[in-house]
Every structure is written in C-alpha cells, then in structure tokens.
Design an enzyme around this catalytic site. Sequence first.
Site, mmCIF file in Angstrom:
data_model
loop_
_atom_site.group_PDB
_atom_site.id
_atom_site.type_symbol
_atom_site.label_atom_id
_atom_site.label_comp_id
_atom_site.label_asym_id
_atom_site.label_seq_id
_atom_site.Cartn_x
_atom_site.Cartn_y
_atom_site.Cartn_z
ATOM 1 N N ARG A 210 0.845 -1.193 0.000
ATOM 2 C CA ARG A 210 0.000 0.000 0.000
ATOM 3 C C ARG A 210 0.880 1.242 0.000
ATOM 4 O O ARG A 210 1.685 1.448 0.891
ATOM 5 C CB ARG A 210 -0.891 -0.005 1.243
ATOM 6 C CG ARG A 210 -1.842 1.182 1.310
ATOM 7 C CD ARG A 210 -2.663 1.105 2.586
ATOM 8 N NE ARG A 210 -3.605 2.202 2.668
ATOM 9 C CZ ARG A 210 -4.404 2.424 3.709
ATOM 10 N NH1 ARG A 210 -4.353 1.609 4.736
ATOM 11 N NH2 ARG A 210 -5.230 3.443 3.727
ATOM 12 N N GLY B 98 -4.685 9.426 22.138
ATOM 13 C CA GLY B 98 -3.463 8.639 22.072
ATOM 14 C C GLY B 98 -3.624 7.507 21.071
ATOM 15 O O GLY B 98 -4.685 7.330 20.476
ATOM 16 N N GLU C 107 0.855 1.378 9.535
ATOM 17 C CA GLU C 107 1.480 2.528 8.864
ATOM 18 C C GLU C 107 0.614 3.790 8.963
ATOM 19 O O GLU C 107 1.146 4.896 9.056
ATOM 20 C CB GLU C 107 1.779 2.215 7.396
ATOM 21 C CG GLU C 107 2.568 3.329 6.718
ATOM 22 C CD GLU C 107 3.270 2.892 5.444
ATOM 23 O OE1 GLU C 107 3.805 3.774 4.749
ATOM 24 O OE2 GLU C 107 3.286 1.691 5.152
ATOM 25 N N ARG C 108 -0.713 3.637 8.942
ATOM 26 C CA ARG C 108 -1.578 4.821 9.074
ATOM 27 C C ARG C 108 -1.385 5.479 10.437
ATOM 28 O O ARG C 108 -1.298 6.701 10.539
ATOM 29 C CB ARG C 108 -3.045 4.445 8.869
ATOM 30 C CG ARG C 108 -3.416 4.113 7.430
ATOM 31 C CD ARG C 108 -4.900 3.842 7.270
ATOM 32 N NE ARG C 108 -5.679 5.048 7.482
ATOM 33 C CZ ARG C 108 -6.472 5.272 8.516
ATOM 34 N NH1 ARG C 108 -6.587 4.379 9.488
ATOM 35 N NH2 ARG C 108 -7.157 6.392 8.621
ATOM 36 N N ARG C 109 -1.297 4.663 11.502
ATOM 37 C CA ARG C 109 -1.056 5.209 12.838
ATOM 38 C C ARG C 109 0.323 5.859 12.911
ATOM 39 O O ARG C 109 0.507 6.899 13.536
ATOM 40 C CB ARG C 109 -1.158 4.080 13.871
ATOM 41 C CG ARG C 109 -2.576 3.725 14.290
ATOM 42 C CD ARG C 109 -2.656 2.346 14.924
ATOM 43 N NE ARG C 109 -2.749 1.307 13.911
ATOM 44 C CZ ARG C 109 -2.469 0.032 14.129
ATOM 45 N NH1 ARG C 109 -2.049 -0.362 15.315
ATOM 46 N NH2 ARG C 109 -2.591 -0.851 13.165
#
Length: 299
Positions: A56, A75, A96-98
């Site tokens: 992605r 958080g 990866e988004r976080r």
Amino acid sequence: MAKATKKKALGRGLSALLKDPDNDIQSAKDKNADKVVGNIVELDLDSIDVNPHQPRTSFNEDALTELASSIKELGVIQPITVRKLGFNQYQLVSGERRFRASKLLGLASIPAYIRIANDQESLEMALVENIQRQDLDPIEIALSYQRLIEEVDLTQEEMSERIGKNRSTIANYLRLLKLDPIIQTGMRDGFLSMGHGRALIALSDTKQQLEIYERIVKDKLSVRETERLIKALNTKQKTTAPTKFDENKQNAVKEISSYFGAKVEVKLNKKGNGKLIIPFASAEDFERIKKLIDESKQN
C-alpha cells in the site's frame, strides 16, 4: 462528548532497556528478551523506517488528518508492530496509518510491539499467557487475539484450541475493534462493559454509536437498557425507510416539477404512503401554482 482519561504511556522502562548498547537484544534467547516479547514498548518515531515492500503506497490525506485528530485526543489506541533490524533500528510491520498520523502530529514516540529474531514461539506463549490474565479489559483481550491471528498466523479455530475459548467468543472480542476509538478508550477505562460494546456494534452509523455511548455514560444505562434503546432505534429506522420509486414514477415526478416550475418533493414511508410537496417562493408564486392546479381541473 464524555472523554475517557488517557492512559499513561507504556513501556518507558523497556524503551530505556532497548537503548542500552551493552545489552542489545537481537534474539529471543538474549538476556531480557522475555521482557520485550509480547509487551508494549514506547519507541522513538525516528528509529522506525517504513517497509519499502509495503504494497500500500497511497494514503488518503483527509483520513490521516482525522486519525491524527483522534490520536491527539486519545493517544494511539492500537500499538503498531515493528521488526528489530539492529541497535535502536526498526522496520514497520503493521500500523502505517497510525505511524504516519503520529508523525503528522509531530509526536516523538509511539507505542509498539517489537518482533525479534526467532521469537515466534515465545510470542505465542506470551500472548496466550497474557489472555489468561484476569485484569485485562475487553479491548486488550481483542488486541491479543488480533496479534495471534496476524503475527503468529493462527486461525480462529487454532486459537480456540490454544486458549480454550469458543470461536464465537473470539469473534465477539475481535468485533469490538471495529468500534470508534473513543468507544474503545471508554471500554479500556471502564466507562462501559463488553456487553455495551457488543450492543453498539449493531449500529452501523458511527455518529449514532457515539450518541448512544454518551447516553450510556451520562444515564448509567445497563446493557439491557442499551440493547432495548438500540433495538428501538433500528426498528424506527426500518419502518421510516423511504420506499424507492421505480423509473416511471421518477419520470412522473420530473414532469410534475416541470409543469409547476418548482422542484416537487415526494416523501414515502415503507408502506408506500406519502406526500407530494410543491414548494413556492412567495404569495405570488403560490397564486401561480394554484392557477395551474385550477386549470388542470378544468381540462
């Protein structure tokens, strides 16, 4: 919106341990490796690289901004997973988004699970042992189940045998991870139970989930009261769902709108009963429409 109290960052002591060059942990057999496997460690974002083979490559900027806003407020609810490459050097495995949202916020660190060489068996043992603890909240249990599936590559059937739980029980926990992060945080901090969470999953609309969550906290609703409230809400939505017009009826509405020179609105209930609404802009416009109706009667 009632907000759950943020938990203190985890793994600070472990983070310091991993930065000790004299005791660098590279394998599950190394000293202190058991303190890392299966636990959450606070890692510097600068020490983590993304996986160059990550399939992605496109990330929606608006969605990242929304996630960053959630992380700023609550958080990181679900820690990322990284692979240890060398001393204080890691590669992203999942999340990866976080990771990107945290960098967008300018955070210095992020909670992470660390995979180290030959730790597969140790990780499975640590996660299974962790699940057996009595002091875990439902989200912590769900996250452990998720890790067993994703990182140890267990099926729900295999996990059922390992931990002695029914597959339906495991599935119910995993579904909790689909809830809004605010609700997940509320469960972790004891504002509502797993039963409340399972009831909220019946609502597909996130906004409605959060509204009911507010009522649970404010009015101290029991699980049964919550289930009745959600059932009534879903029943109301089904009975008031509009019946769709077929193409001929849609064309007829367009003809009526054209005739009156106004955008005619049709409201229907599930039984097919409804209203035909003809809007007017002024008293003169009303008289114009009335005249057209009178003329149609005469024809």
